[in-house]
Design a protein around this motif. Structure first.
Motif, PDB file in Angstrom:
ATOM      1  N   SER A  83       0.831  -1.199   0.000  1.00 57.22           N
ATOM      2  CA  SER A  83       0.000   0.000   0.000  1.00 57.22           C
ATOM      3  C   SER A  83       0.867   1.252   0.000  1.00 57.22           C
ATOM      4  CB  SER A  83      -0.885   0.003   1.247  1.00 57.22           C
ATOM      5  OG  SER A  83      -1.421   1.284   1.488  1.00 57.22           O
ATOM      6  N   ASP A  84       0.658   2.131  -0.988  1.00 52.86           N
ATOM      7  CA  ASP A  84       1.425   3.385  -1.054  1.00 52.86           C
ATOM      8  C   ASP A  84       1.109   4.300   0.131  1.00 52.86           C
ATOM      9  OD1 ASP A  84       2.663   2.615  -3.401  1.00 52.86           O
ATOM     10  OD2 ASP A  84       1.319   3.758  -4.690  1.00 52.86           O
ATOM     11  N   HIS A  85      -0.171   4.448   0.453  1.00 52.88           N
ATOM     12  CA  HIS A  85      -0.551   5.293   1.590  1.00 52.88           C
ATOM     13  C   HIS A  85       0.132   4.807   2.868  1.00 52.88           C
ATOM     14  CE1 HIS A  85      -3.756   6.999  -0.901  1.00 52.88           C
ATOM     15  NE2 HIS A  85      -3.982   7.885   0.060  1.00 52.88           N
ATOM     16  N   SER A  86       0.089   3.514   3.088  1.00 54.29           N
ATOM     17  CA  SER A  86       0.694   2.957   4.300  1.00 54.29           C
ATOM     18  C   SER A  86       2.212   3.030   4.251  1.00 54.29           C
ATOM     19  CB  SER A  86       0.238   1.515   4.506  1.00 54.29           C
ATOM     20  OG  SER A  86      -1.143   1.489   4.758  1.00 54.29           O
ATOM     21  N   THR A  87       2.790   2.842   3.081  1.00 51.28           N
ATOM     22  CA  THR A  87       4.244   2.957   2.947  1.00 51.28           C
ATOM     23  C   THR A  87       4.691   4.350   3.340  1.00 51.28           C
ATOM     24  OG1 THR A  87       4.335   1.280   1.197  1.00 51.28           O
ATOM     25  CG2 THR A  87       6.175   2.827   1.324  1.00 51.28           C
ATOM     26  N   PHE A  88       4.009   5.359   2.824  1.00 54.40           N
ATOM     27  CA  PHE A  88       4.343   6.737   3.196  1.00 54.40           C
ATOM     28  C   PHE A  88       4.184   6.946   4.703  1.00 54.40           C
ATOM     29  CE2 PHE A  88       2.914  10.924   4.421  1.00 54.40           C
ATOM     30  CZ  PHE A  88       3.970  11.705   3.995  1.00 54.40           C
ATOM     31  N   ALA A  89       3.018   6.578   5.215  1.00 55.27           N
ATOM     32  CA  ALA A  89       2.705   6.844   6.616  1.00 55.27           C
ATOM     33  C   ALA A  89       3.675   6.142   7.566  1.00 55.27           C
ATOM     34  CB  ALA A  89       1.267   6.416   6.914  1.00 55.27           C
ATOM     35  N   PHE A  90       3.956   4.868   7.326  1.00 53.06           N
ATOM     36  CA  PHE A  90       4.860   4.138   8.209  1.00 53.06           C
ATOM     37  C   PHE A  90       6.305   4.612   8.068  1.00 53.06           C
ATOM     38  CE2 PHE A  90       1.408   0.921   8.434  1.00 53.06           C
ATOM     39  CZ  PHE A  90       1.319   0.846   9.818  1.00 53.06           C
ATOM     40  N   SER A  91       6.721   5.007   6.875  1.00 56.42           N
ATOM     41  CA  SER A  91       8.084   5.509   6.691  1.00 56.42           C
ATOM     42  C   SER A  91       8.321   6.763   7.524  1.00 56.42           C
ATOM     43  CB  SER A  91       8.351   5.821   5.215  1.00 56.42           C
ATOM     44  OG  SER A  91       8.322   4.652   4.448  1.00 56.42           O
ATOM     45  N   VAL A  92       7.386   7.675   7.465  1.00 56.43           N
ATOM     46  CA  VAL A  92       7.486   8.898   8.258  1.00 56.43           C
ATOM     47  C   VAL A  92       7.465   8.562   9.748  1.00 56.43           C
ATOM     48  CG1 VAL A  92       6.206  10.986   8.896  1.00 56.43           C
ATOM     49  CG2 VAL A  92       6.522  10.416   6.484  1.00 56.43           C
ATOM     50  N   ALA A  93       6.551   7.691  10.137  1.00 58.93           N
ATOM     51  CA  ALA A  93       6.382   7.355  11.550  1.00 58.93           C
ATOM     52  C   ALA A  93       7.623   6.684  12.135  1.00 58.93           C
ATOM     53  CB  ALA A  93       5.165   6.453  11.720  1.00 58.93           C
ATOM     54  N   PHE A  94       8.215   5.747  11.407  1.00 61.80           N
ATOM     55  CA  PHE A  94       9.354   5.023  11.961  1.00 61.80           C
ATOM     56  C   PHE A  94      10.560   5.929  12.171  1.00 61.80           C
ATOM     57  CE2 PHE A  94       7.421   0.907  10.320  1.00 61.80           C
ATOM     58  CZ  PHE A  94       7.118   0.439  11.588  1.00 61.80           C
ATOM     59  N   VAL A  95      10.856   6.815  11.229  1.00 66.39           N
ATOM     60  CA  VAL A  95      11.989   7.721  11.426  1.00 66.39           C
ATOM     61  C   VAL A  95      11.751   8.588  12.659  1.00 66.39           C
ATOM     62  CG1 VAL A  95      13.260   9.682  10.472  1.00 66.39           C
ATOM     63  CG2 VAL A  95      12.755   7.726   9.021  1.00 66.39           C
ATOM     64  N   LEU A  96      10.536   9.104  12.800  1.00 65.23           N
ATOM     65  CA  LEU A  96      10.223   9.915  13.971  1.00 65.23           C
ATOM     66  C   LEU A  96      10.310   9.087  15.252  1.00 65.23           C
ATOM     67  CD1 LEU A  96       7.301  12.033  12.527  1.00 65.23           C
ATOM     68  CD2 LEU A  96       9.538  12.880  13.247  1.00 65.23           C
ATOM     69  N   LEU A  97       9.890   7.841  15.194  1.00 63.70           N
ATOM     70  CA  LEU A  97       9.932   6.967  16.363  1.00 63.70           C
ATOM     71  C   LEU A  97      11.370   6.734  16.818  1.00 63.70           C
ATOM     72  CD1 LEU A  97       8.182   5.269  18.309  1.00 63.70           C
ATOM     73  CD2 LEU A  97       8.502   3.345  16.745  1.00 63.70           C
ATOM     74  N   PHE A  98      12.294   6.596  15.879  1.00 59.66           N
ATOM     75  CA  PHE A  98      13.694   6.384  16.233  1.00 59.66           C
ATOM     76  C   PHE A  98      14.278   7.586  16.967  1.00 59.66           C
ATOM     77  CE2 PHE A  98      13.880   3.614  12.204  1.00 59.66           C
ATOM     78  CZ  PHE A  98      13.436   2.508  12.894  1.00 59.66           C
ATOM     79  N   ALA A  99      13.796   8.788  16.646  1.00 61.27           N
ATOM     80  CA  ALA A  99      14.380  10.006  17.198  1.00 61.27           C
ATOM     81  C   ALA A  99      13.583  10.608  18.346  1.00 61.27           C
ATOM     82  CB  ALA A  99      14.523  11.052  16.087  1.00 61.27           C
ATOM     83  N   ARG A 100      12.270  10.598  18.211  1.00 63.83           N
ATOM     84  CA  ARG A 100      11.394  11.235  19.195  1.00 63.83           C
ATOM     85  C   ARG A 100      10.263  10.281  19.535  1.00 63.83           C
ATOM     86  NH1 ARG A 100      11.859  16.708  17.304  1.00 63.83           N
ATOM     87  NH2 ARG A 100      13.915  17.296  18.038  1.00 63.83           N
ATOM     88  N   ARG A 101      10.338   9.645  20.631  1.00 65.23           N
ATOM     89  CA  ARG A 101       9.382   8.594  20.980  1.00 65.23           C
ATOM     90  C   ARG A 101       7.935   9.079  20.974  1.00 65.23           C
ATOM     91  NH1 ARG A 101      11.997   4.266  19.803  1.00 65.23           N
ATOM     92  NH2 ARG A 101      13.803   3.853  21.072  1.00 65.23           N
TER      93      ARG A 101
END
Length: 191
Positions: A100-118
């Motif tokens: 899913s493109d929508h989910s790929t975008f959403a999870f990509s953004v979320a994971f990078v933020l999760l690594f840096a800012r919980r």
């Protein structure tokens, strides 16, 4: 199992108009909320936040390129409404659905933020999960399409995050350009 889980989730669609409306919004427009949150993070003017936004967008771009140019054409998995009678609540082209493109975008953004800012990362991860669930609910993706997007996003986001220190010249360039523009345009926030 993928189709059985799809039927369980999509089987509720079309029964409750209010829930359908919420799911349609989440399936199509929740990513705009995520983009607005990224924009707000950028507009803080803090270098660390701006770098984080840059790497989140880089992760999304790389993930979407891999999904669109490599995985999706290779797998060629049809959307649920192509092969089955479903409760399709939003229009969609009958192109390949995995991942899913929508989910790929959403999870990509979320994971990078999760690594840096919980805290921010968990919020974005929740929005990504809701987006993925809603894409199944409205009948345009299987659960496996969402899980595939999540896995791809996690791998790419982790790779981007681990190499971000070596790529600092890229966000620094965009930050300098932004600061030059904002110094000339008084209505934009600048440090």
């Amino acid at each position: 199992m993928n189709y059985t889980l799809f039927q369980l989730i999509n089987g509720v669609a079309g029964r409750f108009d209010g829930i359908d409306d919420i799911m349609e919004f989440c399936a199509q427009d929740l990513i705009w909320v995520m983009l607005a949150l990224l924009a707000l993070l950028w507009l803080t003017g803090k270098t660390a936040n701006q770098k984080l936004v840059f790497f989140s967008c880089l992760s999304a771009a790389v993930s979407l390129l891999i999904a669109g140019l490599v995985i999706s054409p290779e797998v060629g998995h049809a959307r649920p409404f192509v092969d089955h009678a479903v409760h399709q609540l939003i229009p969609h082209a009958p192109d390949a659905s995995f991942p899913s493109d929508h989910s790929t975008f959403a999870f990509s953004v979320a994971f990078v933020l999760l690594f840096a800012r919980r805290k921010t990362g968990w919020l974005m991860l929740a929005l990504a999960a809701v987006t993925g669930f809603a894409r199944v609910y409205v009948g345009v993706h299987y659960p496996g399409d969402i899980l595939g997007a999540m896995a791809l996003s996690l791998v790419v986001s982790y790779g981007v995050w681990k190499t971000s220190g070596r790529l600092d010249a890229l966000p620094n360039f965009f930050i300098r350009v932004y600061r030059k523009l904002t110094s000339r345009l008084s209505f934009l926030p600048h440090p």
